[in-house]
Write a protein that holds these residues in place. Structure first.
Motif, PDB file in Angstrom:
ATOM      1  N   CYS A 283       0.853  -1.192   0.000  1.00  0.00           N
ATOM      2  CA  CYS A 283       0.000   0.000   0.000  1.00  0.00           C
ATOM      3  C   CYS A 283       0.885   1.237   0.000  1.00  0.00           C
ATOM      4  N   VAL A 284       0.488   2.232  -0.776  1.00  0.00           N
ATOM      5  CA  VAL A 284       1.173   3.533  -0.800  1.00  0.00           C
ATOM      6  C   VAL A 284       0.232   4.575  -0.213  1.00  0.00           C
ATOM      7  N   ALA A 285       0.695   5.306   0.799  1.00  0.00           N
ATOM      8  CA  ALA A 285      -0.114   6.321   1.464  1.00  0.00           C
ATOM      9  C   ALA A 285       0.543   7.689   1.314  1.00  0.00           C
ATOM     10  N   VAL A 286      -0.277   8.706   1.035  1.00  0.00           N
ATOM     11  CA  VAL A 286       0.198  10.087   0.890  1.00  0.00           C
ATOM     12  C   VAL A 286      -0.603  10.950   1.854  1.00  0.00           C
ATOM     13  N   GLY A 287       0.076  11.590   2.797  1.00  0.00           N
ATOM     14  CA  GLY A 287      -0.593  12.402   3.815  1.00  0.00           C
ATOM     15  C   GLY A 287      -0.407  13.896   3.558  1.00  0.00           C
ATOM     16  N   ILE A 288      -1.534  14.639   3.559  1.00  0.00           N
ATOM     17  CA  ILE A 288      -1.509  16.095   3.390  1.00  0.00           C
ATOM     18  C   ILE A 288      -1.770  16.719   4.752  1.00  0.00           C
TER      19      ILE A 288
END
Length: 618
Positions: A283-288
């Motif tokens: 899984c690839v997660a991108v947090g803003i």
């Protein structure tokens, strides 16, 4: 009634007489300033409310766009990871089918694996038998004792299923560091005898995250099938191998793509977009950061409040001034003239005053101001469009470089395996063709690097790090690197060091890149039996560098287009390789280092390129 506007309540009683007092009701006399303020407020209030609505709407729109962008980045990163894993898997399959391994020649296979290791960007190869014992490990010398444990239990699935397996992150028994393993079966007569595994450090996957060019405050990470962190853009060494936040792990197992509000492991509230790989189950997660989005809303609202207050105060003052000078005073003068005429007196001269003309000028002024604002708005939109296009170009080139390098490195790795194979050597004709493939691949890698350099320079991402550099050492290094090419081309390579050159203050890497590029051009565009000369001499407070050749030279019309990107001055169809951007990079790098590239050339009489660098005096 206009006359009353300039009088106090007492003056009304004195000057107007009983008729005025009886005709005006109590409280009916109003002040023009108060009404102007109310009029301005009534005009500005809808605009203020509408601006606030637009700001809030823009906030929600930007938030939605940021989330959609984050999801796209997560999906693209997951796809890049899949391609990267697929390239390593392909390399393992090729190595697993080598004749040395099929013949159980483990010493020979160890040597062959060591030769292939530099082309795969992995830590080591490990060969494990069905009992789970390591038979070969390229990270230790051949014959040295190997660990009793072959690897993580997940690798046993290779013998059960006969399919490749990608493990979760674990601590390597030899390296003692977090690592992952990618294994493929080694089959013989339909039976899986060994598993051939590649050890991959998390830093490889971190480079995939870095290639996405995320905003600085955004936090991206790669999670394995158990939700443990494999790679991360922020504080990676601290969190590799640790579980991600529980909400993210739980939700990523339920759906393939999604968005949720979480708090990072370091305690930062973020809006997280994630995408699960369709191949590796990672899984690839991108947090803003939420503060980044809400902060823009707060700043916009405060800016609107300040601007509205200042606009109201300025508009009130201007309205009062205009009312006094363009309405009340001219009206008062008009009434005085009318009163004088009514009493049979000669009115005062007007001195050429024309009230309609004043309003016409005011209208014209507003028209001119509007046109200037529209012109500035057009200029601003054009600038924003140009900046957006430049940013998109840089992002595209950065991503495409990774997309091109990964399969190209695999191709070059396969060519090296073919060239180095001792068990199944190539015929002379096959070796020549494979060498052509290898040379063309490296040339393509150089061209990709040059295009990226131009992109970084144009976007302002190229940084110069000035340090002290010994000139003689630099000249010697360039000579050693380019002498074999000059000799192969049948050229004489001369070095000229006039006097004591000392040191210069510059970026060593970029200066060396400039000299090597100029020398490469001097070799490519020379004539058989010619010569090239690399010179350096001290000239006052500077050290001058020159690269001259006895080659083709350039005509005046060619010199005018010398520094145009991708313009090879009519030599595109020749046998000399190149993209036409080497000199552009040299010129721009020298300008970043505070220097200028000068060219002296005549057709058929060679060329000379000269520049200077500030010297260091002790």
């Amino acid at each position: 009634m206009p006359e009353l506007l300039t009088l106090s309540d007492g003056d009304i009683a004195k000057k107007s007489g009983p008729s005025v007092l009886t005709s005006v009701a109590p409280g009916a006399i109003w002040r023009i300033r108060t009404n102007l303020a109310l009029l301005i407020l009534a005009c500005l209030l809808p605009g203020i409310l509408l601006s606030a609505w637009f700001i809030v709407s823009d906030y929600h729109q930007r938030k939605a766009q940021a989330i959609e962008h984050a999801i796209s980045i997560a999906r693209a990163t997951a796809a890049s990871l899949d391609r990267d894993i697929a390239s390593v898997t392909a390399g393992l399959r090729v190595l697993a089918s080598t004749s040395t391994l099929q013949a159980d020649d483990l010493p020979g296979f160890y040597t062959q694996a060591q030769s292939a290791l530099p082309y795969q960007n992995i830590s080591n190869y490990v060969l494990i038998d069905e009992a789970g014992r390591q038979q070969v490990n390229t990270i230790v010398p051949w014959g040295a004792p190997l660990p009793l444990l072959g690897g993580p239990p997940q690798l046993k699935r290779i013998f059960d299923t006969g399919e490749p397996v990608l493990t979760d992150v674990f601590v390597g028994p030899v390296t003692g560091k977090p690592i992952l393993a990618l294994g493929v079966p080694v089959k013989r007569d339909g039976r899986t005898l060994y598993s051939l595994n590649a050890g991959i450090f998390p830093s490889r996957f971190a480079s995939v995250l870095t290639a996405q060019n995320l905003p600085r405050d955004w936090i991206s990470s790669v999670l394995d099938s158990q939700g443990h962190i494999v790679a991360r853009t922020h504080e990676m060494d601290r969190f590799v191998g640790r579980p991600a936040v529980p909400d993210l792990i739980r939700m990523s197992r339920q759906i393939r793509d999604g968005v949720l509000a979480t708090v990072t492991l370091e305690g930062i509230p973020v809006i997280t977009a994630f995408s699960r790989s369709r191949v590796s189950d990672w899984c690839v997660a991108v947090g803003i950061p939420q503060a980044q989005i809400t902060g823009e809303l707060k700043r916009s609202l405060i800016t609107l409040l300040v601007i509205s207050t200042l606009t109201f105060a300025l508009a009130l003052w201007m309205a009062w001034w205009l009312a006094m000078n363009r309405v009340i005073n001219p009206t008062q003068r008009l009434l005085n003239r009318m009163r004088a005429v009514a009493h049979g007196e000669a009115p005062d001269p007007t001195d050429g005053e024309r009230i309609p003309h004043e309003f016409a000028l005011l209208e014209q002024g507003f028209a001119d101001m509007g046109e200037r604002l529209r012109e500035r708005e057009r200029e601003r939109e054009a600038k924003l469009a140009a900046e957006a296009a430049n940013l998109a170009k840089t992002s595209f080139l950065s991503r495409m470089s990774h997309e091109l390098r990964t399969p190209l490195n695999a191709v070059l790795g396969f060519t090296q395996v073919l060239l180095l194979s001792q068990q199944e050597p190539l015929s002379p004709q096959q070796r020549e063709m494979v060498q052509h493939i290898d040379h063309a691949g490296h040339h393509l890698l150089d061209m990709i690097g040059d295009v990226l350099d131009v992109s970084r320079i144009e976007s302002g991402q190229m940084h110069i790090h000035a340090t002290e550099l010994e000139v003689a050492t630099l000249i010697q290094s360039c000579h050693e690197m380019m002498a074999p090419q000059a000799q192969a081309a049948g050229l004489h390579f001369n070095v000229s060091m006039q006097g004591e050159t000392g040191r210069v203050l510059t970026d060593p890497t970029r200066l060396k890149q400039v000299l090597l590029n100029l020398l490469s051009n001097a070799i490519k565009y020379n004539r058989p039996g010619g010569s090239i000369t690399l010179s350096a001499w001290r000239d006052g407070a500077h050290v001058r560098f020159a690269v001259s050749d006895t080659g083709l030279g350039m005509a005046p019309d060619q010199l005018q287009h010398l520094f145009e990107p991708f313009n090879r001055l009519g030599r595109h169809s020749g046998h000399i390789p190149g993209a036409g951007i080497g000199l552009v990079i040299c010129k721009q790098l020298l300008e970043l280092m505070g220097s200028t590239l000068h060219v002296h050339s005549q057709a058929g009489q060679g060329s000379e390129f000269v520049f200077e660098m500030p010297s260091i005096t002790r």
